[in-house]
Design an enzyme around this catalytic site. Sequence first.
Site, mmCIF file in Angstrom:
data_model
loop_
_atom_site.group_PDB
_atom_site.id
_atom_site.type_symbol
_atom_site.label_atom_id
_atom_site.label_comp_id
_atom_site.label_asym_id
_atom_site.label_seq_id
_atom_site.Cartn_x
_atom_site.Cartn_y
_atom_site.Cartn_z
ATOM 1 N N LYS A 197 -14.575 17.686 -7.860
ATOM 2 C CA LYS A 197 -14.437 18.853 -8.734
ATOM 3 C C LYS A 197 -15.758 19.106 -9.467
ATOM 4 C CE LYS A 197 -13.643 19.909 -12.840
ATOM 5 N NZ LYS A 197 -14.486 21.134 -12.923
ATOM 6 N N GLY A 200 -20.304 13.319 -17.206
ATOM 7 C CA GLY A 200 -20.179 14.421 -18.156
ATOM 8 C C GLY A 200 -20.352 13.895 -19.567
ATOM 9 N N SER A 201 -19.780 14.630 -20.506
ATOM 10 C CA SER A 201 -20.005 14.289 -21.909
ATOM 11 C C SER A 201 -19.158 13.083 -22.330
ATOM 12 C CB SER A 201 -19.650 15.495 -22.779
ATOM 13 O OG SER A 201 -18.305 15.857 -22.537
ATOM 14 N N THR A 202 -19.601 12.422 -23.366
ATOM 15 C CA THR A 202 -18.878 11.243 -23.854
ATOM 16 C C THR A 202 -17.499 11.636 -24.367
ATOM 17 O OG1 THR A 202 -20.903 10.016 -24.285
ATOM 18 C CG2 THR A 202 -18.976 9.360 -25.565
ATOM 19 N N VAL A 241 -15.441 14.129 -23.322
ATOM 20 C CA VAL A 241 -14.506 14.323 -22.203
ATOM 21 C C VAL A 241 -14.252 12.976 -21.513
ATOM 22 C CG1 VAL A 241 -14.141 15.473 -19.985
ATOM 23 C CG2 VAL A 241 -15.112 16.756 -21.894
ATOM 24 N N GLY A 242 -15.283 12.144 -21.418
ATOM 25 C CA GLY A 242 -15.137 10.821 -20.799
ATOM 26 C C GLY A 242 -14.093 9.967 -21.501
ATOM 27 N N GLU A 256 -20.163 8.097 -16.317
ATOM 28 C CA GLU A 256 -21.593 8.278 -16.629
ATOM 29 C C GLU A 256 -21.651 9.346 -17.711
ATOM 30 O OE1 GLU A 256 -23.962 6.547 -15.465
ATOM 31 O OE2 GLU A 256 -23.171 5.661 -13.630
ATOM 32 N N CYS A 299 -29.103 13.796 -19.059
ATOM 33 C CA CYS A 299 -28.509 12.669 -19.788
ATOM 34 C C CYS A 299 -29.549 11.587 -20.075
ATOM 35 C CB CYS A 299 -27.352 12.089 -18.989
ATOM 36 S SG CYS A 299 -27.821 11.702 -17.309
ATOM 37 N N GLU A 345 -26.586 13.980 -29.100
ATOM 38 C CA GLU A 345 -27.199 14.398 -27.832
ATOM 39 C C GLU A 345 -27.288 15.929 -27.879
ATOM 40 O OE1 GLU A 345 -24.886 14.374 -24.183
ATOM 41 O OE2 GLU A 345 -26.603 13.536 -23.141
HETATM 42 P P1 NAD Z 1 -18.430 18.064 -19.613
HETATM 43 O O1 NAD Z 1 -17.968 16.731 -20.053
HETATM 44 O O2 NAD Z 1 -18.107 19.241 -20.442
HETATM 45 O O3 NAD Z 1 -17.878 18.385 -18.156
HETATM 46 C C1 NAD Z 1 -18.110 17.528 -17.061
HETATM 47 C C2 NAD Z 1 -17.046 17.797 -16.011
HETATM 48 O O4 NAD Z 1 -15.785 17.420 -16.536
HETATM 49 C C3 NAD Z 1 -16.922 19.253 -15.585
HETATM 50 O O5 NAD Z 1 -16.651 19.320 -14.202
HETATM 51 C C4 NAD Z 1 -15.717 19.711 -16.374
HETATM 52 O O6 NAD Z 1 -15.028 20.795 -15.772
HETATM 53 C C5 NAD Z 1 -14.854 18.474 -16.355
HETATM 54 N N1 NAD Z 1 -13.864 18.407 -17.440
HETATM 55 C C6 NAD Z 1 -13.897 19.003 -18.636
HETATM 56 N N2 NAD Z 1 -12.775 18.712 -19.341
HETATM 57 C C7 NAD Z 1 -12.029 17.903 -18.564
HETATM 58 C C8 NAD Z 1 -10.773 17.248 -18.731
HETATM 59 N N3 NAD Z 1 -10.069 17.380 -19.854
HETATM 60 N N4 NAD Z 1 -10.315 16.480 -17.731
HETATM 61 C C9 NAD Z 1 -11.021 16.307 -16.601
HETATM 62 N N5 NAD Z 1 -12.212 16.907 -16.371
HETATM 63 C C10 NAD Z 1 -12.723 17.691 -17.343
HETATM 64 O O7 NAD Z 1 -19.988 17.893 -19.390
HETATM 65 P P2 NAD Z 1 -21.055 19.005 -19.005
HETATM 66 O O8 NAD Z 1 -21.212 19.883 -20.202
HETATM 67 O O9 NAD Z 1 -20.719 19.605 -17.683
HETATM 68 O O10 NAD Z 1 -22.354 18.099 -18.784
HETATM 69 C C11 NAD Z 1 -23.124 17.677 -19.843
HETATM 70 C C12 NAD Z 1 -22.815 16.253 -20.229
HETATM 71 O O11 NAD Z 1 -22.887 15.413 -19.069
HETATM 72 C C13 NAD Z 1 -23.805 15.666 -21.185
HETATM 73 O O12 NAD Z 1 -23.151 14.950 -22.211
HETATM 74 C C14 NAD Z 1 -24.641 14.712 -20.336
HETATM 75 O O13 NAD Z 1 -25.239 13.673 -21.021
HETATM 76 C C15 NAD Z 1 -23.633 14.243 -19.366
HETATM 77 N N6 NAD Z 1 -24.303 13.741 -18.161
HETATM 78 C C16 NAD Z 1 -24.343 12.390 -17.935
HETATM 79 C C17 NAD Z 1 -25.001 11.886 -16.832
HETATM 80 C C18 NAD Z 1 -25.050 10.418 -16.560
HETATM 81 O O14 NAD Z 1 -25.289 10.033 -15.425
HETATM 82 N N7 NAD Z 1 -24.829 9.548 -17.528
HETATM 83 C C19 NAD Z 1 -25.628 12.745 -15.945
HETATM 84 C C20 NAD Z 1 -25.563 14.117 -16.196
HETATM 85 C C21 NAD Z 1 -24.883 14.601 -17.305
#
Ligand code: NAD
Length: 451
Positions: free
Chosen positions: A152, A205-207, A209-210, A227, A261, A354
Amino acid sequence: MIAVVEPATERVMAEVPRAGVEETDAAVARAKRAFPAWRDVAPADRAAHLRRLADALEAESAELSTLEARNAGKPITDARGEVAMVIECFRYYAGAPERLLGQTIPVAGGVDVTFREPLGVVGLITPWNFPLVIASWKVAPALAAGNTVVLKPAELTPLSSLELERIALEAGLPEGVLNVVAGPGRECGQRLVEHPDVAKIAFTGSTDVGRGIAAGAAQTIKRVTLELGGKSANVIFADADLEAAAAAAPIAVFGNAGQDCCARSRVLVERSAMDEFMAALEREVKAIRVGDPLSESTQMGPLISADQREAVASYVPDDAPVAIQGSVPGGPGFWFAPTVLAPVSNSDRAAADEIFGPVACVIPFSGEAEAVKIANDTIYGLSGSIWTRDGAKALRVARGIDTGVISVNSNSSVRVTTPFGGFKQSGVGRELGPDALEHYTDVKNVYIATG
Ligand code: NAD
């Protein structure tokens, strides 16, 4: 439909069908059906599939690079590098199916052997900043280990992942092995996290949402790798090659317009070197070419969206200590000038959060111990750099900083062959290198009595 916007022009560049819960369930069902046959493909044949996919991606690398540059707003030269890494990643993991070795363990009365078994259907959720390359870090080891996949991508940047699905099918990957659902996180992503037939979630993604994903995945005891965000330190000692450190520092935070990130967005500078370093940094920042992602000379593109620009701008209020600022083009596009705040205290909001935009905080320090203390004073621990000519000090500080990846006299964070991932709230698990394969397999222990 999802209207996909080109951040450099603010125009819609494509419309793609918007997937929801129903489409996600259908994709999981396809992946589940495809799993037994894919798991049982002979290792050398699975390797050949991955090599064919790499070749097919290579044949379309120019188009893929342009698509990624336009959709994510990144410089075309960066996009080419990312697509090259995607290809390298599939080739690297093509070596894995024939090397997923188990162990034989000495036991009484028989033989004990272990196997690395695939998990089944794995759900992969990716962000918008490095759409295809991050997808490849997950898809390649997942498939190599014999899993089937539902990927996704982020709503803002689904195009290159949809192209990956098309290219994989055309390259002969069996139907149902790689499925892409382009839709909102709260629908498709959340459904993957909840789905009883999904064995693992690999999320970038973001911490925030993680955290929710880790909690949601607990309901069905899914394997989870995360990540997440970062706020990494770029530690510059007075005995470093200051010109080299200043030349590297802007790319280390303004690369991908700071939406990285691994951005080394806390620039820790030893007090005695502050004036010399800041003068060199100013020359470098002012020289950054911000503009059209498709121009060969562009070094920094726009931010991904108007919302992202607004969020970044909140960290540079009128009374912010702006020490250096670059320039941006006029006209449409979500531009934000490269900005250096100095001096900043590590407890300031701009140094703690961040920002995910082109804003660097310069934080002065005195001596090795204080550098390590400041570098560690964060909830994150993803990346970082150390600049010094003293090798022993470099190693001491590298060992002292709580971070998953750190480089000395370099900005480098990521290589296909070496593990990548975070300490603390930057994540759980590792991608890339041999370590990633452990996160896409479970160990099975078989005892055979011989008595
Ligand atoms: P995000 O967390 O908003 O979204 C990431 C993904 O998660 C998207 O596909 C989004 O649709 C999905 N998502 C959102 N809500 C969800 C939920 N409730 N359940 C399941 N999936 C959901 O992040 P973003 O804004 O797309 O990316 C930026 C963030 O990603 C930053 O915090 C950045 O540091 C992090 N990032 C980390 C790494 C790493 O390897 N550590 C690499 C790139 C980006």
